[in-house]
Design an enzyme around this catalytic site. Structure first.
Site, short mmCIF file in Angstrom:
data_model
loop_
_atom_site.label_atom_id
_atom_site.label_comp_id
_atom_site.label_asym_id
_atom_site.label_seq_id
_atom_site.Cartn_x
_atom_site.Cartn_y
_atom_site.Cartn_z
N TRP A 22 0.87 -1.19 0.00
CA TRP A 22 0.00 0.00 0.00
C TRP A 22 0.90 1.24 0.00
CZ3 TRP A 22 -5.03 2.09 0.53
CH2 TRP A 22 -6.05 1.17 0.32
N GLU B 88 -11.08 9.08 5.03
CA GLU B 88 -12.28 9.69 5.62
C GLU B 88 -12.94 8.81 6.67
OE1 GLU B 88 -14.69 10.68 2.30
OE2 GLU B 88 -13.31 12.24 1.62
N HIS C 269 -10.71 3.60 9.32
CA HIS C 269 -9.79 2.54 8.94
C HIS C 269 -8.35 2.86 9.38
CE1 HIS C 269 -10.46 -1.06 6.38
NE2 HIS C 269 -9.14 -1.10 6.49
#
Ligand code: DLZ
Length: 157
Positions: free
Chosen positions: A31, A93, A96
């Site tokens: 990621w 947002e 997570h």
């Protein structure tokens, strides 16, 4: 960690001990891979500049930072002197961000308590991409370089 008041530019390389004959495992999250690859490069450069043989470094890619814990545990069981976990979590947002940061940092802490060798926490947890760029080879240095130094110090304990 690299920040506006703590910058590796001031580092004296001669003060860092030699890492000759030491072996390192590195887990890298895919990621935000532009950031994590820059961290990895900073880390590899420092390890090799302190004498680590290229063949004594294993790099293991995992899908995201959450998986760094399992990947690092796997490497911990392979007879390395230290493991370095590299990731980059950038706030979105939803919640997570908090779940990943908490799970990853707690998981790596747990590995340090119970595992066979130290695991260095090289996970950027930033509010935006610019902050991550600044700390992965930008104006605040490279956290990967710092992680390599921490790994050498811990491996020598
Ligand atoms: C799902 C997710 C999100 C939203 N953001 C990031 C991030 O910024 N950095 C990161 O390393 N990983 C992220 N992930 C993926 C999780 O770490 C993990 O790979 C998935 O939840 C699958 O377990």
């Amino acid at each position: 960690m690299s920040s506006s008041n703590n910058n590796l530019v001031d580092l004296d390389l001669s003060e860092i001990p030699s890492a000759k004959n030491l072996k390192f495992g590195i887990t890298v999250s895919k990621w935000n891979s532009e950031i994590t690859n820059s961290l990895l490069n900073g880390c590899l450069d420092m390890l090799q500049s302190k004498g680590v043989n290229k063949n004594d470094i294993e790099v293991l890619y995992v899908p995201g930072s959450f998986e760094l814990v399992y990947g690092s545990k796997y490497l911990q069981n392979k007879n390395y002197d230290a493991v370095i976990a590299i990731g980059s979590v950038i706030r979105g947002e939803t919640k997570h961000f908090d779940f990943i940061c908490n799970a990853t940092s707690q998981g790596i802490k747990d590995l340090n308590i119970s595992g066979n060798c130290p695991v260095i926490f090289c996970v950027l947890t930033d509010d935006n991409v610019q902050q991550s760029i600044d700390r992965s080879g930008g104006k605040y240095g490279n956290k990967g370089t710092e992680a390599a130094i921490a790994a050498i110090e811990m491996a020598l304990i």
